[in-house]
Design a protein around this motif. Structure first.
Motif, short mmCIF file in Angstrom:
data_model
loop_
_atom_site.label_atom_id
_atom_site.label_comp_id
_atom_site.label_asym_id
_atom_site.label_seq_id
_atom_site.Cartn_x
_atom_site.Cartn_y
_atom_site.Cartn_z
N THR A 36 0.86 -1.18 0.00
CA THR A 36 0.00 0.00 0.00
C THR A 36 0.90 1.23 0.00
O THR A 36 1.79 1.34 0.84
CB THR A 36 -0.92 -0.01 1.24
OG1 THR A 36 -1.66 -1.22 1.23
CG2 THR A 36 -1.86 1.16 1.22
N ASN A 37 0.70 2.13 -0.96
CA ASN A 37 1.56 3.31 -1.04
C ASN A 37 1.11 4.38 -0.04
O ASN A 37 0.18 4.17 0.75
CB ASN A 37 1.64 3.83 -2.49
CG ASN A 37 0.33 4.39 -3.00
OD1 ASN A 37 -0.57 4.75 -2.24
ND2 ASN A 37 0.22 4.49 -4.31
N ASN A 38 1.74 5.54 -0.10
CA ASN A 38 1.46 6.61 0.86
C ASN A 38 0.05 7.16 0.76
O ASN A 38 -0.44 7.79 1.68
CB ASN A 38 2.47 7.76 0.68
CG ASN A 38 3.87 7.34 1.09
OD1 ASN A 38 4.05 6.37 1.83
ND2 ASN A 38 4.86 8.05 0.59
N ASN A 39 -0.62 6.93 -0.38
CA ASN A 39 -2.00 7.38 -0.54
C ASN A 39 -3.00 6.28 -0.19
O ASN A 39 -4.16 6.37 -0.55
CB ASN A 39 -2.22 7.84 -1.99
CG ASN A 39 -1.39 9.06 -2.33
OD1 ASN A 39 -1.17 9.92 -1.49
ND2 ASN A 39 -0.90 9.12 -3.55
N ASP A 40 -2.53 5.22 0.47
CA ASP A 40 -3.38 4.10 0.88
C ASP A 40 -3.96 3.35 -0.32
O ASP A 40 -5.07 2.84 -0.27
CB ASP A 40 -4.49 4.58 1.82
CG ASP A 40 -4.97 3.45 2.73
OD1 ASP A 40 -4.17 2.53 3.02
OD2 ASP A 40 -6.15 3.48 3.13
N ILE A 41 -3.20 3.33 -1.42
CA ILE A 41 -3.64 2.65 -2.64
C ILE A 41 -2.70 1.47 -2.89
O ILE A 41 -1.48 1.59 -2.80
CB ILE A 41 -3.66 3.62 -3.84
CG1 ILE A 41 -4.77 4.66 -3.60
CG2 ILE A 41 -3.87 2.89 -5.14
CD1 ILE A 41 -4.90 5.70 -4.69
N GLU A 43 -0.45 -1.22 -4.66
CA GLU A 43 0.42 -1.36 -5.83
C GLU A 43 0.84 -2.82 -5.92
O GLU A 43 1.09 -3.46 -4.90
CB GLU A 43 1.67 -0.50 -5.68
CG GLU A 43 1.41 0.98 -5.64
CD GLU A 43 2.69 1.79 -5.47
OE1 GLU A 43 3.73 1.22 -5.08
OE2 GLU A 43 2.64 3.00 -5.72
N THR A 98 -8.46 2.76 -6.89
CA THR A 98 -9.16 3.27 -5.71
C THR A 98 -8.60 2.62 -4.44
O THR A 98 -8.12 1.48 -4.50
CB THR A 98 -10.68 2.98 -5.82
OG1 THR A 98 -11.31 3.26 -4.57
CG2 THR A 98 -10.95 1.55 -6.20
N PRO A 99 -8.67 3.30 -3.32
CA PRO A 99 -8.20 2.69 -2.06
C PRO A 99 -9.04 1.48 -1.63
O PRO A 99 -8.61 0.73 -0.75
CB PRO A 99 -8.33 3.83 -1.04
CG PRO A 99 -8.40 5.08 -1.83
CD PRO A 99 -9.01 4.71 -3.15
#
Length: 112
Positions: A36-41, A43, A98-99
Motif C-alpha cells: 500500500t503506497n502513501n496514498n493508501d492505494i 500497488e 481506488t483505495p
C-alpha cells in the motif's frame, strides 16, 4: 493412495490468469509483491520472464478487487502492450484505481 495435488510444473500463482497453454510454457510469471503506497492505494509488482529464444509481443492488465471480491474500477482495466526480447525478463507495476482495492489478478495474453 494417490495424491490429489495436480502437476505443479505449469502452475500459476493464484493471482495470474493466462488462457493460453502455449503461452504458459513460453513465459514464467512471478508475483513479486504488493504494498500500500502513501496514498493508501494498493500497488502490485509482477515479474514476467520469457522462456523462449525469440521476441514475444504480449499484452497485460491488472484487475482489482475489494475485500468482498467485487471488482473495483472495471472500466480502468486496459490492456497494456509488453515486448520481451529472447530470454528477457521485466517487472511490471500496477496501481489500483481506488483505495477500496485490496487484491488483484494479473492477466496476460499474446499481443496483436
Amino acid at each position: 493412495y494417490k495424491s490429489k495435488v495436480a502437476n505443479k510444473s505449469l502452475s500459476l500463482p493464484p493471482q495470474v490468469v493466462i488462457n493460453n497453454v502455449q503461452l504458459q510454457k513460453e513465459v514464467t510469471i512471478g508475483i513479486g509483491s504488493d504494498r500500500t503506497n502513501n496514498n493508501d492505494i494498493l500497488e502490485a509488482f509482477v515479474d514476467v520472464q520469457s522462456n523462449v529464444n525469440k521476441s514475444v509481443t504480449l499484452q497485460y492488465r491488472f484487475r482489482w478487487f475489494d475485500n468482498e471480491d467485487y471488482e473495483v474500477g472495471q472500466n480502468m482495466s486496459m490492456w497494456i502492450p509488453l515486448f520481451l526480447e529472447p530470454r528477457d525478463s521485466i517487472k511490471v507495476t500496477g496501481v489500483a484505481p481506488t483505495p477500496k482495492a485490496d487484491s488483484f489478478k494479473f492477466y496476460l495474453k499474446r499481443g496483436n
